[in-house]
Structure formats: C-alpha cells, structure tokens
Design a protein around this motif. Structure first.
Motif, PDB file in Angstrom:
ATOM      1  N   GLN A 152     -10.389   1.815   5.288  1.00  0.00           N
ATOM      2  CA  GLN A 152     -10.303   2.181   3.873  1.00  0.00           C
ATOM      3  C   GLN A 152      -9.824   0.991   3.052  1.00  0.00           C
ATOM      4  O   GLN A 152      -9.209   0.060   3.579  1.00  0.00           O
ATOM      5  CB  GLN A 152      -9.314   3.338   3.700  1.00  0.00           C
ATOM      6  CG  GLN A 152      -9.791   4.636   4.307  1.00  0.00           C
ATOM      7  CD  GLN A 152      -8.666   5.662   4.345  1.00  0.00           C
ATOM      8  OE1 GLN A 152      -7.646   5.452   4.977  1.00  0.00           O
ATOM      9  NE2 GLN A 152      -8.868   6.766   3.653  1.00  0.00           N
ATOM     10  N   ILE A 153     -10.065   1.083   1.762  1.00  0.00           N
ATOM     11  CA  ILE A 153      -9.689  -0.020   0.887  1.00  0.00           C
ATOM     12  C   ILE A 153      -8.307   0.245   0.286  1.00  0.00           C
ATOM     13  O   ILE A 153      -8.078   1.277  -0.345  1.00  0.00           O
ATOM     14  CB  ILE A 153     -10.758  -0.225  -0.204  1.00  0.00           C
ATOM     15  CG1 ILE A 153     -12.077  -0.602   0.489  1.00  0.00           C
ATOM     16  CG2 ILE A 153     -10.323  -1.299  -1.193  1.00  0.00           C
ATOM     17  CD1 ILE A 153     -13.287  -0.504  -0.386  1.00  0.00           C
ATOM     18  N   VAL A 154      -7.430  -0.682   0.532  1.00  0.00           N
ATOM     19  CA  VAL A 154      -6.042  -0.575   0.075  1.00  0.00           C
ATOM     20  C   VAL A 154      -6.019  -0.630  -1.457  1.00  0.00           C
ATOM     21  O   VAL A 154      -6.810  -1.371  -2.058  1.00  0.00           O
ATOM     22  CB  VAL A 154      -5.219  -1.731   0.698  1.00  0.00           C
ATOM     23  CG1 VAL A 154      -3.802  -1.781   0.150  1.00  0.00           C
ATOM     24  CG2 VAL A 154      -5.220  -1.616   2.228  1.00  0.00           C
ATOM     25  N   PRO A 155      -5.129   0.137  -2.080  1.00  0.00           N
ATOM     26  CA  PRO A 155      -5.088   0.137  -3.553  1.00  0.00           C
ATOM     27  C   PRO A 155      -4.945  -1.262  -4.144  1.00  0.00           C
ATOM     28  O   PRO A 155      -4.167  -2.086  -3.663  1.00  0.00           O
ATOM     29  CB  PRO A 155      -3.848   0.973  -3.869  1.00  0.00           C
ATOM     30  CG  PRO A 155      -3.640   1.819  -2.679  1.00  0.00           C
ATOM     31  CD  PRO A 155      -4.153   1.053  -1.501  1.00  0.00           C
ATOM     32  N   SER A 156      -5.675  -1.482  -5.193  1.00  0.00           N
ATOM     33  CA  SER A 156      -5.720  -2.803  -5.835  1.00  0.00           C
ATOM     34  C   SER A 156      -4.358  -3.284  -6.284  1.00  0.00           C
ATOM     35  O   SER A 156      -4.104  -4.481  -6.342  1.00  0.00           O
ATOM     36  CB  SER A 156      -6.639  -2.739  -7.045  1.00  0.00           C
ATOM     37  OG  SER A 156      -7.862  -2.188  -6.671  1.00  0.00           O
ATOM     38  N   VAL A 157      -3.494  -2.345  -6.624  1.00  0.00           N
ATOM     39  CA  VAL A 157      -2.174  -2.730  -7.111  1.00  0.00           C
ATOM     40  C   VAL A 157      -1.463  -3.598  -6.070  1.00  0.00           C
ATOM     41  O   VAL A 157      -0.706  -4.510  -6.408  1.00  0.00           O
ATOM     42  CB  VAL A 157      -1.363  -1.458  -7.489  1.00  0.00           C
ATOM     43  CG1 VAL A 157      -0.932  -0.685  -6.268  1.00  0.00           C
ATOM     44  CG2 VAL A 157      -0.194  -1.772  -8.383  1.00  0.00           C
ATOM     45  N   VAL A 158      -1.720  -3.343  -4.802  1.00  0.00           N
ATOM     46  CA  VAL A 158      -1.118  -4.138  -3.728  1.00  0.00           C
ATOM     47  C   VAL A 158      -1.885  -5.450  -3.562  1.00  0.00           C
ATOM     48  O   VAL A 158      -1.310  -6.546  -3.581  1.00  0.00           O
ATOM     49  CB  VAL A 158      -1.149  -3.346  -2.388  1.00  0.00           C
ATOM     50  CG1 VAL A 158      -0.563  -4.174  -1.258  1.00  0.00           C
ATOM     51  CG2 VAL A 158      -0.416  -2.015  -2.523  1.00  0.00           C
ATOM     52  N   THR A 159      -3.207  -5.347  -3.438  1.00  0.00           N
ATOM     53  CA  THR A 159      -4.023  -6.512  -3.068  1.00  0.00           C
ATOM     54  C   THR A 159      -4.056  -7.576  -4.163  1.00  0.00           C
ATOM     55  O   THR A 159      -3.920  -8.779  -3.883  1.00  0.00           O
ATOM     56  CB  THR A 159      -5.465  -6.041  -2.747  1.00  0.00           C
ATOM     57  OG1 THR A 159      -5.385  -4.866  -1.957  1.00  0.00           O
ATOM     58  CG2 THR A 159      -6.232  -7.112  -2.013  1.00  0.00           C
ATOM     59  N   VAL A 160      -4.223  -7.157  -5.396  1.00  0.00           N
ATOM     60  CA  VAL A 160      -4.327  -8.147  -6.482  1.00  0.00           C
ATOM     61  C   VAL A 160      -3.012  -8.914  -6.618  1.00  0.00           C
ATOM     62  O   VAL A 160      -3.011 -10.134  -6.815  1.00  0.00           O
ATOM     63  CB  VAL A 160      -4.711  -7.458  -7.814  1.00  0.00           C
ATOM     64  CG1 VAL A 160      -4.640  -8.435  -8.970  1.00  0.00           C
ATOM     65  CG2 VAL A 160      -6.115  -6.872  -7.715  1.00  0.00           C
ATOM     66  N   ARG A 161      -1.910  -8.203  -6.468  1.00  0.00           N
ATOM     67  CA  ARG A 161      -0.614  -8.902  -6.565  1.00  0.00           C
ATOM     68  C   ARG A 161      -0.473  -9.921  -5.442  1.00  0.00           C
ATOM     69  O   ARG A 161      -0.035 -11.050  -5.663  1.00  0.00           O
ATOM     70  CB  ARG A 161       0.516  -7.860  -6.547  1.00  0.00           C
ATOM     71  CG  ARG A 161       1.928  -8.423  -6.620  1.00  0.00           C
ATOM     72  CD  ARG A 161       2.130  -9.410  -7.750  1.00  0.00           C
ATOM     73  NE  ARG A 161       1.710  -8.899  -9.044  1.00  0.00           N
ATOM     74  CZ  ARG A 161       1.371  -9.664 -10.084  1.00  0.00           C
ATOM     75  NH1 ARG A 161       1.379 -10.986  -9.974  1.00  0.00           N
ATOM     76  NH2 ARG A 161       1.006  -9.131 -11.224  1.00  0.00           N
ATOM     77  N   LEU A 162      -0.863  -9.544  -4.217  1.00  0.00           N
ATOM     78  CA  LEU A 162      -0.771 -10.492  -3.093  1.00  0.00           C
ATOM     79  C   LEU A 162      -1.629 -11.723  -3.366  1.00  0.00           C
ATOM     80  O   LEU A 162      -1.209 -12.861  -3.124  1.00  0.00           O
ATOM     81  CB  LEU A 162      -1.229  -9.820  -1.790  1.00  0.00           C
ATOM     82  CG  LEU A 162      -0.297  -8.745  -1.206  1.00  0.00           C
ATOM     83  CD1 LEU A 162      -0.973  -8.023  -0.042  1.00  0.00           C
ATOM     84  CD2 LEU A 162       1.025  -9.372  -0.742  1.00  0.00           C
ATOM     85  N   LEU A 163      -2.826 -11.509  -3.892  1.00  0.00           N
ATOM     86  CA  LEU A 163      -3.736 -12.635  -4.152  1.00  0.00           C
ATOM     87  C   LEU A 163      -3.177 -13.545  -5.248  1.00  0.00           C
ATOM     88  O   LEU A 163      -3.138 -14.776  -5.092  1.00  0.00           O
ATOM     89  CB  LEU A 163      -5.117 -12.115  -4.568  1.00  0.00           C
ATOM     90  CG  LEU A 163      -5.974 -11.521  -3.445  1.00  0.00           C
ATOM     91  CD1 LEU A 163      -7.175 -10.774  -4.023  1.00  0.00           C
ATOM     92  CD2 LEU A 163      -6.433 -12.615  -2.477  1.00  0.00           C
ATOM     93  N   LEU A 164      -2.746 -12.950  -6.344  1.00  0.00           N
ATOM     94  CA  LEU A 164      -2.265 -13.774  -7.463  1.00  0.00           C
ATOM     95  C   LEU A 164      -0.984 -14.532  -7.081  1.00  0.00           C
ATOM     96  O   LEU A 164      -0.802 -15.694  -7.465  1.00  0.00           O
ATOM     97  CB  LEU A 164      -2.040 -12.911  -8.711  1.00  0.00           C
ATOM     98  CG  LEU A 164      -3.329 -12.381  -9.360  1.00  0.00           C
ATOM     99  CD1 LEU A 164      -3.008 -11.410 -10.498  1.00  0.00           C
ATOM    100  CD2 LEU A 164      -4.218 -13.516  -9.883  1.00  0.00           C
TER     101      LEU A 164
END
Ligand SMILES: Nc1ncnc2c1ncn2[C@@H]1O[C@H](COP(=O)(O)OP(=O)(O)O)[C@@H](O)[C@H]1O
Ligand SMILES: Nc1ccn([C@@H]2O[C@H](COP(=O)(O)OP(=O)(O)O)[C@@H](O)[C@H]2O)c(=O)n1
Length: 280
Positions: A152-164
């Motif tokens: 499944q795709i992890v919520p963007s709130v987690v992933t975008v913060r990790l990337l930025l």
C-alpha cells in the motif's frame, strides 16, 4: 506566457502561505510536520488516528490542489521540459527534480545509481526513506511497516516530509526522486508542499513477468518484507491502479521520458542517459 506563469506562481506561493497558516490550526497534521495534505484518503491511516485533523485539512488541500495542477498544465516548466534532454533554464527558483517511476522491479534504483555517477544527481528513494523511517522507532513505524508489506502507499504527509528533509539535508540542487509520486495524493501533496512540480518524469517500462522474476531474485538477498510473491502481487495491483494514472497525467503534459527496461542493465542505461544529455 512566461509572465503569466510567473504571476500564477506568485499567487500559488501566496496560497501556499495560507496553507501553511492553516497548518497551525491542524495539530495532528502539524505533528507530522506537513502542510494541508492529509491522510484522509487512506482508511488504514484514519483507523490509526492519523485522520482526525485530516478531514478539515484535506478539504483545504483539495481546494488548493486544482490551482497547483492548473499551473502545472500552463506553467513554463511544462513545455520546455518535454523536449528530449533539455535542462531547466538557468536561474531556476527551485532545484531540478526528476521523478523516477516504473513498476516494482523495473530497475529504477539500478539506473539511478548510474545517473548519480555520471550526472551529479542526488538519488532519493522514497521506499528507502520509508524503510529507514520504519526502523527508526518513529511513532508511525508500525503502520508504515504494515503498509509496505501489503504494497500500500504510505500517506503523503509522511513521505513528502521525508523527501523534502532529505533534499534540504543534502545541500544539493539536482534530485532523482525514485518511486514517487506513487498516486494522485502523493503528486498533489508534492505540489502543495514543495510549491513546484518536477522537471520531468523518467519512466521505466517493463513487463510484469520480467519484474516478478527480478523481484523474486532480489528477495533472495534484499531482506525486504515485500520481496515475496504475495506482496509482489499486491504491489503490481497498486502500481496499475494508483501509479500508472500518475504517469498518464504527466504524459498528458508531455513530461514523460520513457525507457524500455526489459533489456540488459547496460542497454537500459544507454537509453536512459540520452535523457540527461543536458546535464553533463
Ligand atoms: N535491466 C536489468 N536486467 C536484469 N536485472 C535487472 C535489471 N535492472 C535491475 N535488475 C535487477 O532487478 C532487481 C530490481 O531492480 P531495482 O533496480 O532494485 O528495481 P526497482 O528499484 O525498480 O524496484 C535487482 O535485483 C536488480 O539487480
Ligand atoms: N511514494 C512511495 C514509495 C514507496 N512506498 C512504499 O514502499 C514500498 C516499496 O517501494 P520501493 O520504491 O522501495 O520499491 P519498488 O516497489 O519500486 O521495488 C511500496 O510498495 C510502498 O509500500 C510508498 O508508500 N510511497
């Protein structure tokens, strides 16, 4: 056209500030350090209590998103980036970002290493960042672990913060963002939170049976919880249903640079590097 795009971007920034201001009123979303992009679309997350502040925040994000998408369609990045091998114009206000997409096992990570060596990009794999986050003892680690195992795709709130955060920490200006955006929510969250779109999408096209064989091979040594046949089938389903529409969206903007990755790694790279000629 450029002036219009610039003015539009200024208004996008203003909206983005408003989104930031909203953030201050959405405690659970702020706890994840992200803007008005919420986990509301993900039942698993809502069930785990992520979704509480998300409902209101998500409505706000939805209100901002069409603006960002419209800018993406009209903005000056869209046209020049579609040209083979073109680099963004100098003096660009944001880093160069290439989203690297393709099915699980298509060879994204393998080719990103080559590009890093030859073209001075920083490689950020969303999956690697999530796996590190999952092992870091973070509060949502168990949820991330379970979602990865289930494809499944992890919520963007987690992933975008990790990337930025990783981009900022690198201090660099050219990024390969591998395995992202994986769905529309990822894409919208990126535009709202980062405030700009990718320069182009590098897409690795590979048949499912080839990817399956590669993943099972990788599973012999990777130690990954999702390199087994059960998880692989789920990941393929997620890819077709959620990730391909993102590729189609960017294709509509003429931002996709495609490579047939059903060839030897060297042959794939020979094609891939042609898309980076402007970055030598
Ligand atoms: N062109 C290729 N031909 C054969 N095997 C490949 C090729 N590219 C990558 N592999 C292997 O397939 C597996 C998946 O590749 P990887 O780069 O990790 O894919 P992705 O990042 O898209 O999941 C790895 O074991 C890798 O060594
Ligand atoms: N943007 C992303 C990228 C990965 N992931 C999660 O991480 C898993 C592994 O992604 P990955 O990019 O490392 O691996 P591949 O499936 O491409 O081989 C995905 O199946 C998702 O569960 C995510 O939730 N969101």
């Amino acid at each position: 056209m450029r002036q219009v795009a610039r003015a539009a971007r200024a208004s996008e920034r203003a909206l983005y500030s408003t989104a930031r201001a909203y953030e201050a009123r959405a405690p659970l979303v702020v706890a994840e350090g992200n803007a008005a992009v919420a986990a509301g679309s993900h039942p698993a997350v809502a069930a785990r209590g992520f979704g509480f502040a998300a409902a209101g925040a998500f409505a706000t994000a939805a209100a901002f998103t069409p603006t960002a998408v419209a800018l993406c369609a009209e903005g000056e990045e869209a046209a020049p980036a579609g040209a083979e091998g073109s680099a963004p114009s100098s003096g660009s206000a944001h880093p160069t970002v290439v989203f690297v997409l393709g099915g699980p096992g298509a060879g994204k990570g393998t080719q990103c290493s080559n590009i890093v060596n030859d073209f001075g990009f920083v490689h950020l794999s969303a999956g690697d960042l999530l796996r590190a986050h999952m092992k870091s003892g973070s509060e949502d680690g168990n949820m991330v672990a379970e979602m990865i195992k289930n494809g499944q795709i992890v919520p963007s709130v987690v992933t975008v913060r990790l990337l930025l955060d990783a981009m900022k920490a690198s201090g660099k200006e050219r990024f390969l963002i591998d395995g992202f955006p994986r769905n529309k929510e990822n894409r919208d969250a990126w535009e709202v939170t980062a405030g700009y779109d990718c320069d182009f999408v590098l897409f690795f096209d590979c048949p499912e049976d080839v990817m399956e064989r590669r993943l099972l091979g990788r599973g012999e040594t990777s130690g990954r919880t999702d390199d087994n046949i059960e998880s692989i089938k789920k990941r393929f389903k997620t890819f077709v249903e959620s990730s391909m529409p993102v590729v189609d969206y960017y294709a509509g903007l003429k931002k996709v640079r495609s490579v047939n990755s059903d060839q030897s790694p060297d042959e794939v790279y020979a094609q891939t590097k042609g898309h980076f000629a402007a970055f030598v």
